[in-house]
Enzyme design. Structure first.
Site, PDB file in Angstrom:
ATOM      1  N   SER A  22     -27.686  -7.023  -1.321  1.00 59.88           N
ATOM      2  CA  SER A  22     -26.245  -7.151  -1.492  1.00 59.88           C
ATOM      3  C   SER A  22     -25.545  -6.885  -0.166  1.00 59.88           C
ATOM      4  O   SER A  22     -25.994  -6.050   0.625  1.00 59.88           O
ATOM      5  CB  SER A  22     -25.776  -6.142  -2.540  1.00 59.88           C
ATOM      6  N   PRO A  23     -24.435  -7.578   0.103  1.00 62.45           N
ATOM      7  CA  PRO A  23     -23.697  -7.290   1.340  1.00 62.45           C
ATOM      8  C   PRO A  23     -23.160  -5.868   1.330  1.00 62.45           C
ATOM      9  O   PRO A  23     -22.440  -5.483   0.411  1.00 62.45           O
ATOM     10  CB  PRO A  23     -22.564  -8.323   1.338  1.00 62.45           C
ATOM     11  N   ALA A  57     -19.753  -7.877   4.566  1.00 60.22           N
ATOM     12  CA  ALA A  57     -18.453  -8.535   4.582  1.00 60.22           C
ATOM     13  C   ALA A  57     -17.968  -8.683   6.016  1.00 60.22           C
ATOM     14  O   ALA A  57     -17.782  -7.705   6.736  1.00 60.22           O
ATOM     15  CB  ALA A  57     -17.445  -7.728   3.773  1.00 60.22           C
ATOM     16  N   GLN A  99     -21.495 -12.938   3.993  1.00 55.71           N
ATOM     17  CA  GLN A  99     -20.276 -12.882   3.191  1.00 55.71           C
ATOM     18  C   GLN A  99     -19.073 -12.854   4.126  1.00 55.71           C
ATOM     19  O   GLN A  99     -19.037 -12.058   5.073  1.00 55.71           O
ATOM     20  CB  GLN A  99     -20.281 -11.623   2.325  1.00 55.71           C
ATOM     21  N   TYR A 183      -9.648  -7.128  -2.498  1.00 57.05           N
ATOM     22  CA  TYR A 183      -9.290  -7.688  -1.202  1.00 57.05           C
ATOM     23  C   TYR A 183      -8.405  -8.917  -1.419  1.00 57.05           C
ATOM     24  O   TYR A 183      -7.973  -9.196  -2.540  1.00 57.05           O
ATOM     25  CB  TYR A 183     -10.546  -7.977  -0.388  1.00 57.05           C
ATOM     26  N   GLY A 325     -28.487  -2.774  -3.399  1.00 56.66           N
ATOM     27  CA  GLY A 325     -27.827  -2.158  -2.264  1.00 56.66           C
ATOM     28  C   GLY A 325     -28.418  -0.803  -1.961  1.00 56.66           C
ATOM     29  O   GLY A 325     -29.310  -0.656  -1.143  1.00 56.66           O
TER      30      GLY A 325
END
Length: 366
Positions: A22-23, A57, A99, A183, A325
């Site tokens: 996962s980012p 991100a 991402q 966001y 993650g």
């Protein structure tokens, strides 16, 4: 039957298994540029054996950073650092993903271990934040953003396109549009953050317009043989969950028609008053429903760490990929440990680099 260690093919890309990194924001960049931290961190994760590694991100503009230490792809000068990371991920056998996003009203913040709050207004490290409406998130993120004009919206949409082009040229094979976590994109969608009365506010279709237009614009520059994906907050845990979830599924059907290939299902995080039921695998039922009703393949994350359950989620058609993650920060060789637990011997060798696999296998069988 699919299982955790079965290959996964989408478009022209094949992952060696269904395990994805996962980012995870590292907050270690300087002026958007990657450095030695990233050049060690990401290859180490890839050498552990996941099929996909999604780079953190990455901001599409300086104003879109969460913190001053965020990674960025807003200029051509950033591209080579990201290209180097992509090459190292591929060399380790993983598909290179990235991402891209814009933090909106949650931008201009201190790093999590330095307060996780907005930078003080008189601090030169900070900057003006923007959002659909002039509404602060609340709590430690109390800065009131400037309401975006339609010109701002067009500019940010183009920033996403330009960042996608740089990610493409840097060799990334999997693109994630960050449409989650409170966001910028999520705030357009959220009734907690969007009080506009123009074509970008009001109805669910209008609130979704920025996301649809941005996806469609990126689709034009992203290669057809590489997956175009999004991370979307589909639920807020705010008392209107069914309405929010239904709107998100309708949006995903629209995004699919515009070229979305895959969705990573997450939480909205658009209101500080949410009552999130934290716990192992708590997002899996929502991801399963999104997968079934949107027609898109799907993943999710959040406290997924048990190998047997992760395998069952794939076997039972609840998830196509399992996003990990914290489990991988704790043990970068989690895929190998999972293969041993699940007695998938051949996959254990196939997903771990030989200098590790040889010695671990040798002494395990001694």
């Amino acid at each position: 039957m699919p299982h955790l260690f079965a290959p996964y093919t989408i478009k022209g890309v094949t992952l060696r298994n269904r395990i994805a990194v996962s980012p995870m924001c590292q907050y270690m960049a300087r002026d958007g540029f990657l450095n030695d931290w990233h050049h060690v961190h990401y290859p180490a994760l890839a050498r552990g054996g996941p099929g996909l590694v999604v780079v953190e991100a990455t901001s599409v503009s300086p104003e879109g950073r969460i913190t001053p230490a965020d990674a960025g792809l807003w200029s051509d000068a950033h591209t080579e650092g990201f290209a180097s990371v992509a090459r190292s991920l591929r060399a380790a056998g993983a598909v290179a993903g990235i991402q891209i996003g814009h933090a909106g009203r949650k931008a201009s913040a201190n790093r999590p271990w330095e307060g996780d709050d907005h930078i003080a207004r008189d601090d030169p490290r900070g900057w003006e934040t923007i959002a659909p409406s002039a509404l602060a998130f609340g709590g430690g993120l109390s800065k009131v953003p400037r309401a975006m004009t339609t010109a701002d919206i067009a500019r940010v949409r183009q920033d996403f396109v330009a960042a996608a082009e740089r990610a493409r040229d840097a060799g990334y094979q999997w693109l994630v549009l960050h449409f989650a976590h409170g966001y910028l994109a999520q705030t357009f969608l959220s009734v907690h953050a969007n009080q506009r009365n123009d074509e970008y506010g009001g109805s669910a279709a209008n609130r979704a317009r920025f996301l649809v237009e941005t996806l469609a614009a990126v689709r034009k520059v992203w290669p057809e043989d590489r997956p175009l994906t999004a991370r979307l907050g589909v639920i807020e845990f705010d008392g209107r969950d069914e309405e929010t979830l239904s709107e998100a599924i309708a949006l995903l059907r629209t995004l699919k028609s515009e070229g979305l290939d895959f969705v990573d299902v997450s939480v909205g995080f658009s209101t500080a008053s949410a009552n999130i039921p934290w716990g192992p695998n708590f997002m899996v039922p929502f991801a399963e429903r999104v997968r079934r009703e949107s027609g898109l393949p799907a993943s999710t994350s959040w406290f997924l760490s048990d190998a047997a359950l992760a395998d069952a989620f794939v076997r039972d058609d609840k998830l196509d990929l399992v996003m990990l993650g914290r489990a991988l920060l704790e043990n970068p060789h989690w895929p190998y440990a999972a293969a041993l637990q699940l007695k998938v011997e051949r996959a254990a060798w196939a997903t771990l680099q030989a200098p590790y696999a040889h010695w671990l296998e040798h002494y395990r069988s001694a």
